[in-house]
Motif scaffolding. Structure first.
Motif, mmCIF file in Angstrom:
data_model
loop_
_atom_site.group_PDB
_atom_site.id
_atom_site.type_symbol
_atom_site.label_atom_id
_atom_site.label_comp_id
_atom_site.label_asym_id
_atom_site.label_seq_id
_atom_site.Cartn_x
_atom_site.Cartn_y
_atom_site.Cartn_z
ATOM 1 N N THR A 1 -14.995 -0.379 0.946
ATOM 2 C CA THR A 1 -15.906 0.347 0.072
ATOM 3 C C THR A 1 -15.113 1.081 -1.002
ATOM 4 O OG1 THR A 1 -15.829 2.406 1.338
ATOM 5 C CG2 THR A 1 -17.423 0.722 2.053
ATOM 6 N N GLY A 2 -15.810 1.506 -2.044
ATOM 7 C CA GLY A 2 -15.153 2.255 -3.100
ATOM 8 C C GLY A 2 -14.507 3.529 -2.581
ATOM 9 N N ALA A 3 -15.180 4.201 -1.656
ATOM 10 C CA ALA A 3 -14.634 5.433 -1.095
ATOM 11 C C ALA A 3 -13.390 5.153 -0.262
ATOM 12 C CB ALA A 3 -15.695 6.119 -0.242
ATOM 13 N N GLN A 4 -13.420 4.061 0.484
ATOM 14 C CA GLN A 4 -12.245 3.715 1.282
ATOM 15 C C GLN A 4 -11.059 3.367 0.388
ATOM 16 O OE1 GLN A 4 -14.045 0.589 3.573
ATOM 17 N NE2 GLN A 4 -14.479 1.925 5.332
ATOM 18 N N ARG A 5 -11.321 2.624 -0.673
ATOM 19 C CA ARG A 5 -10.241 2.273 -1.589
ATOM 20 C C ARG A 5 -9.662 3.522 -2.235
ATOM 21 N NH1 ARG A 5 -8.961 -2.732 -2.370
ATOM 22 N NH2 ARG A 5 -7.603 -2.009 -4.032
ATOM 23 N N LEU A 6 -10.515 4.457 -2.572
ATOM 24 C CA LEU A 6 -10.031 5.687 -3.196
ATOM 25 C C LEU A 6 -9.103 6.446 -2.252
ATOM 26 C CD1 LEU A 6 -10.097 7.603 -5.594
ATOM 27 C CD2 LEU A 6 -12.140 8.664 -4.603
ATOM 28 N N ARG A 7 -9.460 6.491 -0.992
ATOM 29 C CA ARG A 7 -8.601 7.167 -0.006
ATOM 30 C C ARG A 7 -7.258 6.444 0.121
ATOM 31 N NH1 ARG A 7 -12.772 6.810 4.718
ATOM 32 N NH2 ARG A 7 -10.953 7.303 6.038
ATOM 33 N N LEU A 8 -7.304 5.127 0.116
ATOM 34 C CA LEU A 8 -6.063 4.357 0.223
ATOM 35 C C LEU A 8 -5.229 4.455 -1.054
ATOM 36 C CD1 LEU A 8 -7.505 1.187 1.986
ATOM 37 C CD2 LEU A 8 -6.159 3.005 3.045
ATOM 38 N N ASP A 9 -5.911 4.513 -2.185
ATOM 39 C CA ASP A 9 -5.191 4.618 -3.451
ATOM 40 C C ASP A 9 -4.348 5.886 -3.517
ATOM 41 O OD1 ASP A 9 -6.244 2.242 -4.338
ATOM 42 O OD2 ASP A 9 -7.785 3.152 -5.606
ATOM 43 N N ARG A 10 -4.787 6.911 -2.808
ATOM 44 C CA ARG A 10 -4.061 8.183 -2.845
ATOM 45 C C ARG A 10 -2.770 8.145 -2.037
ATOM 46 N NH1 ARG A 10 -9.607 11.258 -1.709
ATOM 47 N NH2 ARG A 10 -10.349 11.580 -3.845
ATOM 48 N N LEU A 11 -2.623 7.123 -1.192
ATOM 49 C CA LEU A 11 -1.396 6.983 -0.407
ATOM 50 C C LEU A 11 -0.306 6.402 -1.287
ATOM 51 C CD1 LEU A 11 -2.862 5.351 2.822
ATOM 52 C CD2 LEU A 11 -2.259 7.754 2.493
ATOM 53 N N SER A 12 0.905 6.782 -1.011
ATOM 54 C CA SER A 12 2.031 6.199 -1.732
ATOM 55 C C SER A 12 3.293 6.464 -0.955
ATOM 56 C CB SER A 12 2.158 6.773 -3.141
ATOM 57 O OG SER A 12 3.242 6.180 -3.820
ATOM 58 N N LEU B 1 0.809 -1.213 0.000
ATOM 59 C CA LEU B 1 0.000 0.000 0.000
ATOM 60 C C LEU B 1 0.847 1.270 0.000
ATOM 61 C CD1 LEU B 1 -2.819 1.327 0.248
ATOM 62 C CD2 LEU B 1 -2.696 0.901 2.720
ATOM 63 N N LEU B 2 1.997 1.217 0.669
ATOM 64 C CA LEU B 2 2.843 2.396 0.803
ATOM 65 C C LEU B 2 4.055 2.391 -0.125
ATOM 66 C CD1 LEU B 2 2.872 2.789 4.700
ATOM 67 C CD2 LEU B 2 1.266 3.755 3.019
ATOM 68 N N GLN C 1 -5.002 -5.881 8.236
ATOM 69 C CA GLN C 1 -6.069 -6.445 7.415
ATOM 70 C C GLN C 1 -6.473 -5.491 6.300
ATOM 71 O OE1 GLN C 1 -8.807 -7.236 10.604
ATOM 72 N NE2 GLN C 1 -8.201 -9.400 10.753
ATOM 73 N N VAL C 2 -6.475 -4.203 6.589
ATOM 74 C CA VAL C 2 -6.784 -3.222 5.555
ATOM 75 C C VAL C 2 -5.734 -3.264 4.446
ATOM 76 C CG1 VAL C 2 -6.903 -0.736 5.055
ATOM 77 C CG2 VAL C 2 -8.099 -1.686 7.040
ATOM 78 N N ALA C 3 -4.460 -3.330 4.823
ATOM 79 C CA ALA C 3 -3.386 -3.373 3.833
ATOM 80 C C ALA C 3 -3.500 -4.612 2.950
ATOM 81 C CB ALA C 3 -2.028 -3.332 4.530
ATOM 82 N N LEU C 4 -3.844 -5.744 3.552
ATOM 83 C CA LEU C 4 -3.970 -6.980 2.778
ATOM 84 C C LEU C 4 -5.228 -6.968 1.910
ATOM 85 C CD1 LEU C 4 -2.829 -9.557 5.487
ATOM 86 C CD2 LEU C 4 -1.569 -8.865 3.438
ATOM 87 N N ALA C 5 -6.323 -6.445 2.447
ATOM 88 C CA ALA C 5 -7.551 -6.346 1.660
ATOM 89 C C ALA C 5 -7.349 -5.420 0.463
ATOM 90 C CB ALA C 5 -8.703 -5.856 2.532
ATOM 91 N N TRP C 6 -6.592 -4.357 0.666
ATOM 92 C CA TRP C 6 -6.294 -3.453 -0.448
ATOM 93 C C TRP C 6 -5.520 -4.186 -1.540
ATOM 94 C CZ3 TRP C 6 -1.813 -1.731 -2.775
ATOM 95 C CH2 TRP C 6 -1.966 -0.669 -3.687
ATOM 96 N N LEU C 7 -4.552 -5.003 -1.149
ATOM 97 C CA LEU C 7 -3.782 -5.774 -2.131
ATOM 98 C C LEU C 7 -4.680 -6.756 -2.891
ATOM 99 C CD1 LEU C 7 -0.480 -6.618 -0.207
ATOM 100 C CD2 LEU C 7 -0.663 -5.304 -2.330
ATOM 101 N N LEU C 8 -5.539 -7.455 -2.167
ATOM 102 C CA LEU C 8 -6.411 -8.426 -2.817
ATOM 103 C C LEU C 8 -7.351 -7.761 -3.812
ATOM 104 C CD1 LEU C 8 -7.266 -10.712 0.233
ATOM 105 C CD2 LEU C 8 -5.983 -11.399 -1.814
ATOM 106 N N GLY C 9 -7.750 -6.542 -3.513
ATOM 107 C CA GLY C 9 -8.636 -5.831 -4.419
ATOM 108 C C GLY C 9 -7.910 -5.076 -5.516
ATOM 109 N N ARG C 10 -6.597 -4.988 -5.411
ATOM 110 C CA ARG C 10 -5.826 -4.200 -6.361
ATOM 111 C C ARG C 10 -5.843 -4.816 -7.757
ATOM 112 N NH1 ARG C 10 -4.125 -2.353 -9.877
ATOM 113 N NH2 ARG C 10 -2.289 -1.048 -10.311
ATOM 114 N N SER C 11 -5.694 -6.128 -7.840
ATOM 115 C CA SER C 11 -5.702 -6.823 -9.129
ATOM 116 C C SER C 11 -5.966 -8.293 -8.888
ATOM 117 C CB SER C 11 -4.345 -6.656 -9.839
ATOM 118 O OG SER C 11 -4.230 -7.559 -10.931
ATOM 119 N N PRO C 12 -6.664 -8.963 -9.800
ATOM 120 C CA PRO C 12 -6.927 -10.392 -9.603
ATOM 121 C C PRO C 12 -5.685 -11.263 -9.690
ATOM 122 C CG PRO C 12 -7.705 -9.664 -11.763
ATOM 123 C CD PRO C 12 -7.348 -8.426 -10.995
ATOM 124 N N VAL C 13 -4.563 -10.722 -10.206
ATOM 125 C CA VAL C 13 -3.343 -11.527 -10.290
ATOM 126 C C VAL C 13 -2.481 -11.406 -9.046
ATOM 127 C CG1 VAL C 13 -3.339 -11.269 -12.801
ATOM 128 C CG2 VAL C 13 -1.859 -9.795 -11.416
#
Length: 289
Positions: free
Chosen positions: A267-278, A181-182, A230-242
């Motif tokens: 949620t979509g909004a939560q993913r968007l907030r996480l997507d902005r992190l880098s 995620l980071l 768990q949030v970091a792992l859920a973000w990865l699982l949702g990032r791409s099916p591969v």
């Protein structure tokens, strides 16, 4: 929720959320630490993990022996992937790349013996060796596959160009690069894997625990009734099916926490907030996978 399984190489079906064995202590002597390590590996399988990641470098073979002691004979559908191509320098003992054909062959033969198998279903090249022609390194793995000693070939810590060059020599089934995620420095490699249907196994999946120190991740975790991990792992699982995360731990409680991330839907909004992190930081001292 994204699918929970993936077919590596198009046919080797595994649960997407796997287990990285790197952190399991490999002291060969009996004692509570070793018993705990065996228990963690067994608990992972009890909880449905089917992809377990190790490497010759993890204890110089001791991690492979530990997994065999814990799990052999392996339950149906459980696969231990290991990595070769790293050796210890003499006399310093530090690690170095070694992709010479004879060295790769020897490491594969020893891995087969330590894991107590006749064939390693997924064998990954731990690092490309700049001193050895790519064709010799990948060609050796191709030959070992033809001989039936390995089933599928993967790479680790490669660029888009290196992946493309290797694919001109043999089919590549997986790539294992640092990504979380980071730290998304390998975003182009993930995109290349997704386009080709190649499994992408991120390591350092929770940024060595730094995710929890990020206010946005902590906020999303609180909203979701989950932990930052768990949030970091859920973000990865949702990032791409591969994407096939392989979080590692030496504690059963952390293992159970990690695997529970599969049931977390952001949620979509939560993913968007996480997507902005880098982040984009480099590896910490002593961190390799």
């Amino acid at each position: 929720m994204s699918t929970t399984v993936f077919r590596i190489g198009g046919d080797l079906e595994v649960r997407r959320l796997g287990f990285g064995a790197m952190h399991l202590p490999t002291d060969p002597g009996p004692g509570p630490d070793r018993e705990n390590a065996l228990a963690v590996a067994r608990r992972a399988v009890e909880l449905g993990v089917t992809l377990i990641d190790t490497a010759y470098m993890y204890g110089w073979g001791a991690n492979e022996e530990l997994l065999a002691e814990a799990l052999h004979p392996y339950p149906d559908g459980v696969h231990v992937t290991t990595k070769v191509g790293i050796a210890r320098a003499v006399p310093s003992g530090e690690w170095m790349q070694d992709g010479r054909p004879a060295a790769l062959r020897e490491q594969v033969e020893q891995a087969l013996r330590r894991l107590r198998v006749e064939r390693i279903e997924l064998l990954q090249l731990h690092r490309l060796d700049p001193k050895t022609p790519l064709a010799d390194q990948i060609g050796t793995l191709r030959d070992l596959r033809a001989e039936g000693k390995i089933g599928r070939i993967g790479l680790s810590e490669v660029t888009v160009g290196e992946l493309a060059a290797a694919r001109e020599i043999v089919d590549i089934a997986s790539v294992q690069n640092r990504y979380n995620l980071l730290d998304r420095g390998h975003e182009p490699v993930l995109a290349a894997c997704e386009a080709a249907g190649i499994a992408f196994l991120p390591w350092a999946t929770v940024a060595w625990g730094r995710s929890g120190a990020t206010a946005e991740v902590a906020a999303v975790a609180a909203e979701a009734g989950a932990t930052p991990t768990q949030v970091a792992l859920a973000w990865l699982l949702g990032r791409s099916p591969v994407v096939l995360p392989i979080p590692g731990t030496s504690r059963i409680a952390h293992l159970e926490e990690n695997l529970a991330a599969e049931g977390l839907t952001l949620t979509g909004a939560q993913r968007l907030r996480l997507d902005r992190l880098s982040g984009g930081g480099s590896a910490l001292p002593g961190e390799q996978a």
